[in-house]
Enzyme design. Structure first.
Site, PDB file in Angstrom:
ATOM      1  N   LYS A 114       0.858  -1.183   0.000  1.00  0.00           N
ATOM      2  CA  LYS A 114       0.000   0.000   0.000  1.00  0.00           C
ATOM      3  C   LYS A 114       0.892   1.230   0.000  1.00  0.00           C
ATOM      4  CE  LYS A 114      -3.478   2.371   2.778  1.00  0.00           C
ATOM      5  NZ  LYS A 114      -4.470   2.232   3.857  1.00  0.00           N
ATOM      6  N   LYS A 149      -2.298  -1.491  -3.795  1.00  0.00           N
ATOM      7  CA  LYS A 149      -3.132  -0.295  -3.709  1.00  0.00           C
ATOM      8  C   LYS A 149      -2.281   0.953  -3.796  1.00  0.00           C
ATOM      9  CE  LYS A 149      -5.892   2.014  -0.247  1.00  0.00           C
ATOM     10  NZ  LYS A 149      -6.404   1.986   1.076  1.00  0.00           N
TER      11      LYS A 149
HETATM   12  C1  PBG Z   1      -7.511   2.985   5.753  1.00  0.00           C
HETATM   13  C2  PBG Z   1      -7.793   3.015   4.315  1.00  0.00           C
HETATM   14  C3  PBG Z   1      -7.578   4.049   3.384  1.00  0.00           C
HETATM   15  C4  PBG Z   1      -8.137   3.618   2.172  1.00  0.00           C
HETATM   16  C5  PBG Z   1      -8.621   2.336   2.401  1.00  0.00           C
HETATM   17  N1  PBG Z   1      -8.373   1.986   3.717  1.00  0.00           N
HETATM   18  C6  PBG Z   1      -7.100   5.422   3.558  1.00  0.00           C
HETATM   19  C7  PBG Z   1      -5.695   5.761   3.764  1.00  0.00           C
HETATM   20  O1  PBG Z   1      -4.783   4.965   3.905  1.00  0.00           O
HETATM   21  O2  PBG Z   1      -5.523   6.969   3.836  1.00  0.00           O
HETATM   22  C8  PBG Z   1      -8.200   4.383   0.891  1.00  0.00           C
HETATM   23  C9  PBG Z   1      -9.154   3.875  -0.110  1.00  0.00           C
HETATM   24  C10 PBG Z   1      -9.482   4.757  -1.247  1.00  0.00           C
HETATM   25  O3  PBG Z   1      -8.876   5.817  -1.486  1.00  0.00           O
HETATM   26  O4  PBG Z   1     -10.408   4.394  -1.974  1.00  0.00           O
HETATM   27  N2  PBG Z   1      -6.192   2.906   6.113  1.00  0.00           N
END
Ligand code: PBG
Length: 326
Positions: free
Chosen positions: A199, A252
Site C-alpha cells: 500500500k 493499492k
Molecule cells: C484505511 C484506508 C484508506 C483507504 C482504504 N483503507 C485510507 C488511507 O490509507 O488513507 C483508501 C481507499 C481509497 O482511497 O479508496 N487505512
C-alpha cells in the site's frame, strides 16, 4: 500483397471474444460500503458520485442493492460515533462495523470483508498508536508494535461479528502475523486474511479520506505507507506478508501501480487483488462530468487493464455500475 502475419484477422466481431486474454466478471469484483454511526440518514459523498455513507440500520439495504447487480462481495468501512487516542471503537463489540456485519451476515448472502485499520477511529487520524509528544508535531510517529495488539483485537471482533474475511490496511509491520495469531487463537482459523501488502503513500486516497473521515490531523503517512518511487521494495513487503500467512495479496492503488500488480502476479502464486481507489474513481467521474470522457467506457477499460496486469479480484467503487452492464 501477401502478408503472412495479419493480426487484424482476429479482431473482428465473432472471433475477438474467443481470443480475448482478460475479461471482467461480477464475481471478481468487491464493492466498498461505508457505514456511518454518526447519522440516521444517508449522506452522499460529494467527491465520490453515487456513493453514500449509510446509517447502520440501512447497511442491509445497501448490501442487498450490491447483490442485485451480481456483485457477491462487499468491503465494509465504518465511521464510528466517537474517536479517541487509540481508536477503541474499532474493536468494540457494539462498534459500527460489528453491528453492521452482524446485520449483513444475518440478512444477506453477501461475502463480507472488513477493513481492519484504526485511522477512522483515532482522533488524530493515524493508522495506529502515536508517540507521546506535542500534538501537531509533524515528526510524531506511529508506534508499530503497540499497534499490533489493537489490530489483532479489531480483526477478532470483526470475525466474532461474522466477517468472512478481514483486510488489514494499516501497513504495520507484522500485522498479518498478529492477526493470524488472534484469529487462530479464537476459533477463526478458517477466516482468510487479505493483506494490503503493498500500500503506497498515495495522493489518490483524497476522496476516501473525506468519505471515511480519516485524514490525519497532523503529519502524513509517509513513515508507514510505501514510497511511490519503489517497486522492488513492494516484493519484499509482499514476501513478508506471505510468510506471516496472508491468503490474498492486495496492491493499492491500482492504475498508477499496474507494474506492481504485474510484479506480484509474477513472483507469487497467491490470489492478487488490486484496489482501484477513490481518486481513480473521482477523476474519471470529474472528466465525464465535463463531457471529456465516456464514463462507462473508461470505467470498463480501467478494470480490464487491472485484470490484464494480473489481478484476480478488484476492489472498486465502479463494481455495481460495471457489473450491471456485464
Ligand atoms: C484505511 C484506508 C484508506 C483507504 C482504504 N483503507 C485510507 C488511507 O490509507 O488513507 C483508501 C481507499 C481509497 O482511497 O479508496 N487505512
Amino acid at each position: 500483397m501477401n502478408l503472412t502475419h495479419r493480426p487484424r484477422r482476429l479482431r473482428r466481431d465473432g472471433v475477438r471474444s474467443l481470443v480475448s486474454e482478460a475479461s471482467l466478471d461480477a464475481s471478481d469484483l468487491i464493492a466498498p460500503v461505508f457505514v456511518d454511526a454518526t447519522t440516521d440518514e444517508r449522506q452522499p459523498i460529494p467527491s465520490m458520485p453515487g456513493h453514500e455513507r449509510v446509517p447502520v440500520e440501512e447497511a442491509v439495504d445497501r448490501v442487498a442493492a450490491v447483490r442485485e447487480t451480481g456483485v457477491e462481495a462487499v468491503m465494509v468501512f465504518g465511521i464510528p460515533e466517537a474517536k479517541d487516542e487509540i481508536g477503541s471503537r474499532a474493536w468494540a463489540d457494539d462498534g459500527v462495523v460489528q453491528r453492521a456485519v452482524r446485520a449483513i451476515t444475518d440478512e444477506t448472502d453477501a461475502y463480507v470483508i472488513t477493513d481492519v485499520c484504526l485511522c477512522e477511529y483515532t482522533d488524530h487520524g493515524h493508522c495506529g498508536v502515536v508517540e507521546e509528544g506535542v500534538p501537531g508535531d509533524p515528526t510524531l510517529t506511529v508506534k508499530n508494535d503497540e499497534t499490533l495488539d489493537l489490530l489483532r483485537e479489531t480483526a477478532v471482533s470483526h470475525a466474532e461479528a461474522g466477517a468472512d474475511m478481514v483486510a488489514p490496511s494499516s501497513m504495520t509491520d507484522g500485522m498479518v502475523g498478529a492477526i493470524r495469531d488472534g484469529l487462530d487463537g479464537n476459533g477463526f482459523a478458517e477466516v482468510p486474511i487479505m493483506s494490503y501488502a503493498a500500500k503506497y503513500e498515495s495522493a489518490f486516497y483524497g476522496p476516501f479520506r473525506d468519505a471515511a473521515d480519516g485524514a490525519p490531523a497532523f503529519g502524513d503517512r509517509r513513515h508507514y505507507q510505501m514510497d511511490p518511487a519503489n517497486a522492488r521494495e513492494a516484493m519484499r513487503e509482499v514476501a513478508l506478508d506471505v510468510e506471516q500467512g496472508a491468503d490474498v495479496l492486495l496492491v493499492k492503488p491500482a492504475l498508477p501501480y499496474l507494474d506492481i500488480v504485474s510484479g506480484v502476479r509474477e513472483e507469487f502464486d497467491h490470489p492478487v487483488a488490486a484496489y482501484n481507489v477513490s481518486g481513480e474513481y473521482a477523476m474519471l467521474h470529474a472528466a465525464a462530468e465535463k463531457g471529456w470522457l465516456d464514463l462507462e467506457a473508461v470505467a470498463h477499460e480501467s478494470l480490464l487493464s487491472i485484470k490484464r496486469a494480473g489481478a484476480d479480484l478488484i476492489l472498486t467503487y465502479f463494481a455495481e455500475d460495471v457489473a450491471e452492464r456485464l
